[in-house]
Write a protein that holds these residues in place. Structure first.
Motif, PDB file in Angstrom:
ATOM      1  N   ILE A 133       0.847  -1.197   0.000  1.00 50.84           N
ATOM      2  CA  ILE A 133       0.000   0.000   0.000  1.00 50.84           C
ATOM      3  C   ILE A 133       0.879   1.242   0.000  1.00 50.84           C
ATOM      4  N   LEU A 134       1.947   1.230   0.788  1.00 46.77           N
ATOM      5  CA  LEU A 134       2.874   2.363   0.798  1.00 46.77           C
ATOM      6  C   LEU A 134       3.511   2.573  -0.566  1.00 46.77           C
ATOM      7  N   ASP A 135       3.899   1.483  -1.223  1.00 48.02           N
ATOM      8  CA  ASP A 135       4.490   1.592  -2.556  1.00 48.02           C
ATOM      9  C   ASP A 135       3.516   2.206  -3.544  1.00 48.02           C
ATOM     10  N   GLU A 193       4.001   5.823  -5.434  1.00 48.18           N
ATOM     11  CA  GLU A 193       3.953   5.945  -6.892  1.00 48.18           C
ATOM     12  C   GLU A 193       2.951   7.011  -7.311  1.00 48.18           C
ATOM     13  N   GLY A 194       1.788   6.993  -6.682  1.00 45.75           N
ATOM     14  CA  GLY A 194       0.773   8.002  -6.984  1.00 45.75           C
ATOM     15  C   GLY A 194       1.236   9.389  -6.596  1.00 45.75           C
ATOM     16  N   LEU A 195       1.922   9.491  -5.492  1.00 40.14           N
ATOM     17  CA  LEU A 195       2.441  10.772  -5.039  1.00 40.14           C
ATOM     18  C   LEU A 195       3.514  11.279  -5.994  1.00 40.14           C
ATOM     19  N   ILE A 247      10.984  14.084  -4.030  1.00 41.55           N
ATOM     20  CA  ILE A 247      10.270  12.842  -4.314  1.00 41.55           C
ATOM     21  C   ILE A 247       9.597  12.300  -3.060  1.00 41.55           C
ATOM     22  N   GLN A 248      10.262  12.348  -1.918  1.00 39.79           N
ATOM     23  CA  GLN A 248       9.690  11.852  -0.669  1.00 39.79           C
ATOM     24  C   GLN A 248       8.919  12.972   0.024  1.00 39.79           C
ATOM     25  N   VAL A 249       8.001  13.549  -0.698  1.00 37.96           N
ATOM     26  CA  VAL A 249       7.249  14.701  -0.209  1.00 37.96           C
ATOM     27  C   VAL A 249       6.247  14.283   0.865  1.00 37.96           C
TER      28      VAL A 249
END
Length: 190
Positions: free
Chosen positions: A58-60, A64-66, A80-82
């Protein structure tokens, strides 16, 4: 006295009367009610169990969506890790509900700090702290910083004026969007 089981298990096919295990009309009603409940609820539960994903997957999917979301021109300058907080800040900036204060460190680095329009000096200090914590996490190591010590030995300066009153709003000091504030070490008194 023997208690009756709430679950009825038929042992004879329907229509075969007189054999051991024949269902009474009451038992047939209970069985039909259970089948109705089972037919309506069980497949949904099973489908949910089959579709359940582990937390890591779910985190992955979320990341990806983020990452796709961050490709939007409005959000393209975010890392990227916003975090959700950073996205909300950018949206608030776009709608004029927030402003960016450029905080200049002694080493020449400029930290773009986003605060709400009516932020106080304390709000700016908290935003600087959050910015630095996120930066340290992204660079691979979380170091403990004593912010009490930092604010005891450093201060913020805007156009030669020290921002000493934590309760005073940045607007009252004349600070507007994209203004530069200096993060400066306090001089020792002899």
């Amino acid at each position: 006295m023997k208690e009756e089981s709430s679950q009825v298990i038929p042992t004879a096919p329907a229509g075969e009367a007189g054999e051991k295990g024949e269902l009474s009309s009451k038992d047939e009603e209970v069985l039909e009610a259970e089948e109705t409940q089972t037919c309506g609820a069980a497949p949904d539960v099973e489908e949910e169990d089959e579709e359940a994903l582990p937390h890591s997957e779910i985190l992955d999917i979320f990341e990806e969506g983020l990452a796709r979301l961050v490709q939007d021109p409005l959000l393209c300058d975010l890392p990227i890790q916003v975090t959700l907080e950073e996205i909300n800040s950018q949206i608030a900036l776009e709608y004029g509900q927030a402003m960016t204060v450029k905080v200049l460190k002694a080493d020449g680095e400029i930290m773009p700090i986003v605060v709400v329009q009516n932020a106080t000096v304390l709000d700016l200090k908290k935003a600087i702290r959050r910015f630095m914590e996120l930066k340290q996490q992204r660079e691979g190591g979380v170091k403990h910083v004593s912010w009490r010590y930092v604010w005891r030995t450093h201060h913020l300066v805007f156009q030669g004026e020290k921002l000493e009153d934590d309760k005073m709003r940045l607007k009252d000091y004349g600070i507007r969007n994209r203004d530069e504030v200096t993060f400066m070490k306090k001089l020792r008194k002899k």
